[in-house]
Write a protein that holds these residues in place. Structure first.
Motif, short mmCIF file in Angstrom:
data_model
loop_
_atom_site.label_atom_id
_atom_site.label_comp_id
_atom_site.label_asym_id
_atom_site.label_seq_id
_atom_site.Cartn_x
_atom_site.Cartn_y
_atom_site.Cartn_z
N ALA A 1 1.37 7.65 -0.91
CA ALA A 1 0.04 7.01 -0.96
C ALA A 1 -0.21 6.23 0.33
O ALA A 1 -1.32 6.28 0.89
N ILE A 2 0.81 5.53 0.83
CA ILE A 2 0.65 4.76 2.07
C ILE A 2 0.39 5.70 3.25
O ILE A 2 -0.49 5.46 4.07
N VAL A 3 1.15 6.81 3.30
CA VAL A 3 0.95 7.79 4.38
C VAL A 3 -0.48 8.34 4.31
O VAL A 3 -1.20 8.36 5.31
N ALA A 4 -0.89 8.78 3.12
CA ALA A 4 -2.23 9.40 2.98
C ALA A 4 -3.33 8.42 3.39
O ALA A 4 -4.24 8.78 4.15
N ASP A 5 -3.24 7.18 2.91
CA ASP A 5 -4.30 6.21 3.21
C ASP A 5 -4.30 5.81 4.69
O ASP A 5 -5.35 5.67 5.30
N TYR A 6 -3.10 5.62 5.25
CA TYR A 6 -3.04 5.21 6.64
C TYR A 6 -3.54 6.32 7.57
O TYR A 6 -4.24 6.07 8.55
N VAL A 7 -3.19 7.58 7.25
CA VAL A 7 -3.65 8.71 8.06
C VAL A 7 -5.18 8.79 8.02
O VAL A 7 -5.83 9.01 9.04
N GLN B 1 -6.57 4.66 9.11
CA GLN B 1 -5.97 3.98 10.28
C GLN B 1 -5.81 2.47 10.03
O GLN B 1 -5.57 1.71 10.94
N GLU B 2 -5.91 2.07 8.77
CA GLU B 2 -5.74 0.65 8.41
C GLU B 2 -4.44 0.48 7.64
O GLU B 2 -4.10 1.33 6.81
N PRO B 3 -3.69 -0.61 7.88
CA PRO B 3 -2.51 -0.89 7.05
C PRO B 3 -2.89 -0.92 5.57
O PRO B 3 -4.01 -1.31 5.22
N VAL B 4 -1.97 -0.51 4.72
CA VAL B 4 -2.29 -0.30 3.29
C VAL B 4 -1.61 -1.37 2.44
O VAL B 4 -0.40 -1.61 2.56
N SER C 1 -0.90 -3.27 -1.55
CA SER C 1 -0.57 -2.81 -2.91
C SER C 1 -1.83 -2.64 -3.77
O SER C 1 -1.93 -1.70 -4.56
N LYS C 2 -2.82 -3.51 -3.60
CA LYS C 2 -4.05 -3.43 -4.41
C LYS C 2 -4.77 -2.10 -4.13
O LYS C 2 -5.23 -1.42 -5.05
N ALA C 3 -4.84 -1.74 -2.84
CA ALA C 3 -5.51 -0.49 -2.47
C ALA C 3 -4.79 0.71 -3.10
O ALA C 3 -5.44 1.65 -3.58
N ILE C 4 -3.47 0.64 -3.15
CA ILE C 4 -2.70 1.76 -3.73
C ILE C 4 -3.01 1.88 -5.22
O ILE C 4 -3.26 2.97 -5.74
N VAL C 5 -3.04 0.74 -5.91
CA VAL C 5 -3.33 0.75 -7.36
C VAL C 5 -4.75 1.25 -7.60
O VAL C 5 -5.00 2.07 -8.49
N ASP C 6 -5.69 0.79 -6.76
CA ASP C 6 -7.10 1.18 -6.94
C ASP C 6 -7.34 2.66 -6.62
O ASP C 6 -8.10 3.33 -7.32
N ARG C 7 -6.71 3.15 -5.57
CA ARG C 7 -7.05 4.50 -5.09
C ARG C 7 -6.18 5.60 -5.66
O ARG C 7 -6.55 6.77 -5.64
N HIS C 8 -4.97 5.24 -6.10
CA HIS C 8 -4.02 6.29 -6.53
C HIS C 8 -3.60 6.02 -7.97
O HIS C 8 -3.18 4.93 -8.31
N ASN C 9 -3.68 7.03 -8.74
CA ASN C 9 -3.41 6.87 -10.17
C ASN C 9 -1.91 6.94 -10.43
O ASN C 9 -1.39 7.94 -10.91
N LEU C 10 -1.19 5.86 -10.10
CA LEU C 10 0.27 5.87 -10.25
C LEU C 10 0.70 5.37 -11.63
O LEU C 10 1.87 5.49 -12.01
N GLY C 11 -0.23 4.78 -12.34
CA GLY C 11 0.08 4.32 -13.70
C GLY C 11 1.04 3.15 -13.75
O GLY C 11 1.77 2.98 -14.74
N VAL C 12 1.09 2.32 -12.69
CA VAL C 12 1.95 1.13 -12.70
C VAL C 12 1.16 -0.07 -12.18
O VAL C 12 0.10 0.09 -11.57
N SER C 13 1.71 -1.27 -12.41
CA SER C 13 0.99 -2.50 -12.02
C SER C 13 1.12 -2.77 -10.53
O SER C 13 1.99 -2.22 -9.84
#
Length: 339
Positions: free
Chosen positions: A13-19, A22-25, A27-39
């Motif tokens: 998720a960090i690789v995909a978003d950063y690519v 071009q912004e550092p990623v 934890s909130k962005a990961i939870v919002d954008r990627h359905n990982l099913g964890v807090s």
């Protein structure tokens, strides 16, 4: 999913978003954008472990994280699904390359295509002559004392040389020379062909020895590598679009690309047709390319005729780039070996 898989999902998720941003990623962005099913807390813990393992890093001024070379490497090693080209892209590749008129045109077109598909710098190596085979040698009589040799290899290369013999030759003698040279060359690898031609004057009939010596000298030169024709480069302007990915080192990367020896070494390492190699940042031997990633592959069926690939920032779309390099190499190989 176990902890290891979940951490890899966070890294992915960090690789995909950063690519893409071009912004550092964070934890909130990961939870919002990627359905990982964890807090958010779990993602933060996973990010702490990834950072400890050297797979992600925190730029000085940011709360977010970016992948390191080691993180990109783990991501690339575990890509199970390389993004295939869409059928429209495949058709476009095929149509564009099928329109090529000769070897030079095939290579120029493939460089333009790769640069467009990947938005990186594309490089293609000319078919390595040592791996090529003579398909046909034609001897054309231009005047009674002047011949033209046309050498065609299995990689689509065509070399023409005009030879002034000094003496007039009869049609029958030209036919004998054509047959002798054809028998020595056709179907042989270039290095073997060169050796076979060198021996011809020693075994030739007395009356053909002198003209054969002239022809053999010219042919041996033709069968040797032409270093100035070694590679084609395209899309250099693409690098300047992502100059922020090369803090203080864009000029070095551009200079390394101009230094053909460096790139030839990278392409020469692409020994397997269809097997894509990815070198990320510090993995590059050439110091000037240590802020870049290089994705290469051999083209041609079986033993590759040469290598091709792209050079870009470590922040690149690896699945898409690997797929484009693989697809273009396959088509180029089919065109050149199918001729």
């Amino acid at each position: 999913m176990n902890a290891d898989e979940r951490r890899f999902a966070v890294l992915r998720a960090i690789v995909a978003d950063y690519v893409s941003t071009q912004e550092p990623v964070g934890s909130k962005a990961i939870v919002d954008r990627h359905n990982l099913g964890v807090s958010s807390a779990t993602v933060r813990n996973d990010m702490a472990v990834l950072e400890e393992d050297g797979l992600i890093a925190q730029p000085h001024t940011s709360a977010g994280r970016i992948p390191t070379d080691k993180g990109y490497r783990q991501f690339v090693d575990r890509i199970s699904q390389v993004k295939p080209l869409s059928s429209a892209e495949k058709r476009a590749v095929q149509t564009f390359l099928d329109g090529a008129v000769d070897l030079d045109d095939v290579l120029r077109r493939s460089v333009r295509l790769l640069a467009q598909l990947t938005r990186q710098v594309a490089v293609v190596q000319y078919p390595t002559l040592t791996r090529s085979t003579v398909r046909h040698l034609e001897v054309v009589q231009l005047t009674p004392a002047r011949l033209m040799l046309v050498l065609i290899t299995d990689s689509g290369r065509v070399d023409q040389r005009v030879v002034d013999l000094g003496d007039v030759l009869a049609d029958a003698d030209v036919a004998r020379l054509r047959e002798m040279l054809g028998n020595a060359l056709n179907g042989r690898k270039l290095a073997e062909a060169s050796a076979a031609v060198a021996e011809l004057p020693d075994t030739a009939p007395e009356d053909l020895r002198t003209p054969l010596l002239h022809l053999a000298t010219v042919l041996i030169e033709t069968l040797v590598e032409h270093p100035e024709e070694r590679m084609v480069l395209g899309g250099t302007a693409n690098l300047t679009r992502s100059h922020t990915d090369f803090p203080g080192s864009l000029r070095q990367v551009l200079e390394a690309l101009e230094e053909q020896v460096v790139v030839m070494r990278l392409l020469a390492a692409s020994q397997d047709s269809g097997l894509v190699t990815v070198r990320i940042g510090e993995e590059n031997e050439a110091e000037d390319l240590r802020t870049a990633s290089v994705v290469t592959v051999g083209y041609g069926s079986g033993t590759p005729l040469g290598g091709m690939g792209v050079v870009g920032p470590t922040r690149m779309d690896y699945p898409g780039t690997i797929s484009a390099v693989h697809a273009v190499a396959r088509y180029v190989g089919e065109i050149l070996t199918g001729r």
